[in-house]
Design a protein around this motif. Sequence first.
Motif, PDB file in Angstrom:
ATOM      1  N   TYR A   7       0.854  -1.186   0.000  1.00 37.42           N
ATOM      2  CA  TYR A   7       0.000   0.000   0.000  1.00 37.42           C
ATOM      3  C   TYR A   7       0.889   1.234   0.000  1.00 37.42           C
ATOM      4  N   LEU A   8       0.646   2.138  -0.946  1.00 43.80           N
ATOM      5  CA  LEU A   8       1.446   3.361  -1.032  1.00 43.80           C
ATOM      6  C   LEU A   8       0.533   4.550  -1.301  1.00 43.80           C
ATOM      7  N   ASP A   9       0.569   5.536  -0.411  1.00 46.10           N
ATOM      8  CA  ASP A   9      -0.215   6.757  -0.574  1.00 46.10           C
ATOM      9  C   ASP A   9       0.729   7.950  -0.582  1.00 46.10           C
ATOM     10  N   VAL A  10       0.892   8.563  -1.750  1.00 45.24           N
ATOM     11  CA  VAL A  10       1.708   9.769  -1.880  1.00 45.24           C
ATOM     12  C   VAL A  10       0.843  10.911  -2.422  1.00 45.24           C
ATOM     13  N   VAL A  38       4.364  -6.652  -5.454  1.00 48.75           N
ATOM     14  CA  VAL A  38       3.247  -6.959  -4.555  1.00 48.75           C
ATOM     15  C   VAL A  38       2.354  -5.752  -4.260  1.00 48.75           C
ATOM     16  N   LEU A  39       2.666  -4.587  -4.822  1.00 53.79           N
ATOM     17  CA  LEU A  39       1.880  -3.382  -4.550  1.00 53.79           C
ATOM     18  C   LEU A  39       0.441  -3.576  -5.025  1.00 53.79           C
ATOM     19  N   GLN A  40      -0.501  -3.354  -4.116  1.00 57.59           N
ATOM     20  CA  GLN A  40      -1.911  -3.548  -4.452  1.00 57.59           C
ATOM     21  C   GLN A  40      -2.695  -2.247  -4.495  1.00 57.59           C
ATOM     22  N   THR A  41      -2.282  -1.272  -3.709  1.00 54.47           N
ATOM     23  CA  THR A  41      -2.991   0.014  -3.670  1.00 54.47           C
ATOM     24  C   THR A  41      -2.003   1.151  -3.883  1.00 54.47           C
ATOM     25  N   LEU A  42      -2.308   2.001  -4.876  1.00 56.04           N
ATOM     26  CA  LEU A  42      -1.464   3.157  -5.165  1.00 56.04           C
ATOM     27  C   LEU A  42      -2.333   4.401  -5.218  1.00 56.04           C
ATOM     28  N   LYS A  43      -1.995   5.389  -4.403  1.00 54.87           N
ATOM     29  CA  LYS A  43      -2.720   6.652  -4.378  1.00 54.87           C
ATOM     30  C   LYS A  43      -1.737   7.782  -4.696  1.00 54.87           C
ATOM     31  N   ILE A  44      -1.961   8.445  -5.831  1.00 51.15           N
ATOM     32  CA  ILE A  44      -1.100   9.561  -6.217  1.00 51.15           C
ATOM     33  C   ILE A  44      -1.947  10.793  -6.550  1.00 51.15           C
TER      34      ILE A  44
END
Length: 199
Positions: A7-10, A38-44
């Motif tokens: 999960y990554l939120d930038v 394995v990244l499943q959620t990306l918020k940019i």
Amino acid sequence: GQRSLTYLDVSDTGLAGATGQQHEPLLTLGLHISTNKVLQTLKIAGNLVTGEYHPIKPLLKGWEALMRGLRRNRRRTSLDVARNGLGPEGVQMLADVLLTRGVAIEELDISSNFITNSSHNMVGVDAISTVIEHSHTLRAINLASNQLCGTSLAPIRSGVDRIIDAVAGSRTLERIELGGNFIGIGLACVVACVATVAV
């Protein structure tokens, strides 16, 4: 063993710089996305990744790097690119990635991106409609505040008609958000289509 983020939120971190003209952070992010398996959620969201405060032309180096990263990493299930001023051309680039075989996005937030710009360019509407209609995984999409049908002063019908056709043809869509678009009577048609798909 080596661990990677799922999960990554930038969002709202100024990836494109204060004036939206820096592409190096976007290049770096695209590289890391492409190597993370394995990244499943990306918020940019909210990073003006097109390099324009008004939707004219994408900041190609940065946005293309992100698109390459998305194309190579096929484990994501959720993608949030809201409030980035993508415009019709940026949305078309994103749609091309989403239609790549093996890319499996289940939830997509593309709200507030001027999918239809002031010149009523339908490229973005056509592109995202194709994603809605042909994706085998898309369950939810947020298309709020995208001038899909022009404005109350200069309404156009082709945008909402294309979305209605796409929703009717989708086999997977369960949720669509259309707030902030001048849709009028077309909204009832969209709701009817979604109800039919859900059944």
